[in-house]
Design an enzyme around this catalytic site. Structure first.
Site, PDB file in Angstrom:
ATOM      1  N   ARG A  55      37.700  43.207  45.233  1.00 67.95           N
ATOM      2  CA  ARG A  55      36.285  42.836  45.143  1.00 67.95           C
ATOM      3  C   ARG A  55      36.147  41.348  45.372  1.00 67.95           C
ATOM      4  NH1 ARG A  55      34.149  47.010  40.625  1.00 67.95           N
ATOM      5  NH2 ARG A  55      35.201  48.785  41.592  1.00 67.95           N
ATOM      6  N   ARG A 101      37.845  39.405  35.059  1.00 68.32           N
ATOM      7  CA  ARG A 101      37.327  39.729  36.389  1.00 68.32           C
ATOM      8  C   ARG A 101      38.292  39.209  37.449  1.00 68.32           C
ATOM      9  NH1 ARG A 101      31.155  39.003  37.291  1.00 68.32           N
ATOM     10  NH2 ARG A 101      31.241  40.847  35.998  1.00 68.32           N
ATOM     11  N   GLU A 144      33.981  46.218  29.569  1.00 65.62           N
ATOM     12  CA  GLU A 144      33.807  47.489  30.267  1.00 65.62           C
ATOM     13  C   GLU A 144      35.115  47.880  30.954  1.00 65.62           C
ATOM     14  OE1 GLU A 144      30.702  47.552  33.244  1.00 65.62           O
ATOM     15  OE2 GLU A 144      31.710  49.222  34.233  1.00 65.62           O
ATOM     16  N   SER A 150      33.448  53.536  33.938  1.00 61.68           N
ATOM     17  CA  SER A 150      32.073  53.850  34.239  1.00 61.68           C
ATOM     18  C   SER A 150      32.104  55.241  34.836  1.00 61.68           C
ATOM     19  CB  SER A 150      31.561  52.820  35.251  1.00 61.68           C
ATOM     20  OG  SER A 150      30.181  52.857  35.336  1.00 61.68           O
ATOM     21  N   ARG A 183      41.368  44.970  32.000  1.00 62.09           N
ATOM     22  CA  ARG A 183      40.741  44.761  30.698  1.00 62.09           C
ATOM     23  C   ARG A 183      41.416  45.602  29.620  1.00 62.09           C
ATOM     24  NH1 ARG A 183      34.750  45.057  33.269  1.00 62.09           N
ATOM     25  NH2 ARG A 183      34.951  43.217  34.595  1.00 62.09           N
TER      26      ARG A 183
END
Length: 424
Positions: A265, A280, A352, A355, A393
């Site tokens: 990303r 991140r 997070e 998802s 994470r």
RNA sequence: AGAGAGUUGGCGGAGUGGUCGAACGCGCCGGUCUUGAAAACCGGAGACUGUCACAGGUCCGGGGGUUCGAAUCCCUCACUCUCUGCCA
């Protein structure tokens, strides 16, 4: 992309749904879509009439010529000139309407499920469930970005040197912990009935469009310009695209696939203090689940996937909570999403890590992913996916929550995979 | 990277500028026969759009052109394969 028939049949509900997610001018946009569609249909009908006539004329001329009736054939030929011109005009008009219609549809997000809470930002997400207690840590407990240096297991400086920011190097027990997590997640997925897929991690443009990364999220993907290929931001892209232009049989449902890939990303412009360390990254590892399901059963599948992710976190002994995303925070293509967040003890934050989403027919419509129902009707399927799980994470939380004065304790379920029970 | 060949229905594979949505084979579905199955035989079936249902229209890799008429001829783009080169 929403299906036009669906919009037609559920106009009010669609508008309400779009308004719930603060899509501007929802009613006008939907009206415009319906009008474009009507114009498109009318034009198409007109065009088809002309084409039918041309086809007929051509046939007649053929017969006349065969019969040696040259004169009459010439007369008939002259008449076709008008038809040809008409068909050209109508074709270009039709194309114009079609382009405008798809362009409009591309920019309309999916309609939130009725039970999705209203709200504008992450603040409004609903906490559905919470598990475990925040770990009782020392006052001088270290955040993971200090722990990784202390134990020399993940090295950002080396990553900077060979690649750039956001590309860490995992070393020794750090690398083995990564591998352990990947293997643990894949083994669990297999036991839950998922077929493992190892897809390419670069995809073509078409794949990007089908799952919705293109056209609007170009900036998020790394692009190989020479070949017009993209580094995948998630295994969802290649795995879901396996089923592009596919018509499944009802008895093949549900399709359950799981795949491990690195994910890339660009995360352009989103760096700051709150995204330190592993929070991140530009490249990270993730095991992704993809399911393709009958439209009647996609919501029970969503629950099933959510429960699956939760028990993974429980096996890893991580405190977590489950959020139901509010309409405003929902992803563009999703109708309902659960986020799983783990508690990171030293940062004292929720992170997070998964998802899980239902896209209903939104992706399937772009993918042309369908099935034949028992009436032999071809219908769009529903697609779902979920992370199970994203590694960085998870690693951050394990390191922070399990730190002790004499090292970091590895969760029991991972020990057969790591081959060690402590990082010291 | 160089040279060549190719792209047709679920797969394999024919195809003459008109009667081709497309032979044939395999696979698939239904039936006959059989205690059941296999084999054999008979029959059926593409996708999209459209209609209450018909009709009609579109689709032979994509786009454009020639022609009254294109799977078939021309241009162009994309992709795939084979050989050579290089390489894990």
């Amino acid at each position: 992309m929403l299906h036009i028939a669906y919009i037609k049949d559920n106009k009010d509900q669609v508008i309400k749904g779009l308004e719930k997610r603060f899509f501007p001018d929802a009613a006008q946009t939907i009206d415009a879509v319906l009008m474009l569609d009507q114009q498109r249909r009318n034009t198409k009908a007109a065009l088809e009439e002309v084409l039918a006539e041309s086809n007929n004329a051509a046939k007649t001329i053929g017969l006349l010529l065969k019969a040696g009736n040259k004169q009459e054939a010439e007369v008939a030929k002259a008449r076709t000139a008008t038809l040809k011109e008409q068909s050209k005009e109508l074709t270009s008009l039709l194309r114009q309407y079609e382009d405008e219609l798809t362009q409009t549809l591309y920019n309309i997000p999916n309609v939130p499920h009725l039970t999705v809470p209203s709200g504008r930002t992450a603040e409004d997400n609903e906490v559905l469930y919470q598990y475990g207690q925040p770990p009782a840590l020392d006052e001088n407990a270290l955040p993971h970005w200090e722990l990784i240096t202390k134990y020399d297991i993940i090295d950002f400086d080396l990553g900077n040197k060979i690649t750039g920011a956001g590309f860490p190097v995992y070393k020794g027990k750090g690398a083995r912990l990564q591998r352990a997590l990947v293997n643990f997640f894949l083994d669990e997925a297999q036991q839950a009935g998922y077929t493992e897929i190892q897809p390419p991690i670069v995809v073509n443009e078409q794949s990007g469009y089908s799952t919705g990364q293109l056209p609007d999220k170009e900036g998020q993907m790394y692009e190989i310009t020479e070949e017009k290929l993209y580094l995948i931001p998630t295994a969802e892209v290649p795995i879901t695209n396996l089923y592009r232009d596919v018509i499944l049989k009802e008895e093949q449902l549900p399709v359950k696939n799981a795949g491990y890939t690195p994910c890339f990303r660009r995360e352009a412009g989103s760096w700051g203090a709150h995204v330190r360390g592993l929070n991140r990254l530009h490249q990270f590892d993730k095991v992704e689940l993809v399911q393709i399901q009958h439209p009647d059963r996609s919501y029970s599948t969503l629950e099933e996937m959510s429960v699956y992710v939760r028990q993974l976190l429980e096996k890893l002994e991580l405190p977590y909570r489950v959020l139901k995303l509010c309409a405003g925070d929902l992803g563009f293509t999703s109708t309902m999403t659960y986020d799983m967040e783990v508690y990171s003890g030293a940062q004292k934050r929720w992170l997070e890590v998964s998802s899980v989403s239902n896209f209903e027919a939104y992706q399937a419509n772009r993918l042309k992913l369908r099935f034949k129902d028992n009436k032999k009707q071809t219908r769009l399927l529903h697609t779902l996916n979920g992370s199970a799980l994203a590694l960085p994470r998870i690693v951050a939380a394990i390191l922070e929550n399990n730190q002790t004065s004499n090292g970091i304790t590895i969760p029991k379920v991972l020990r057969p995979y790591t081959g060690f029970d402590k990082i010291a």
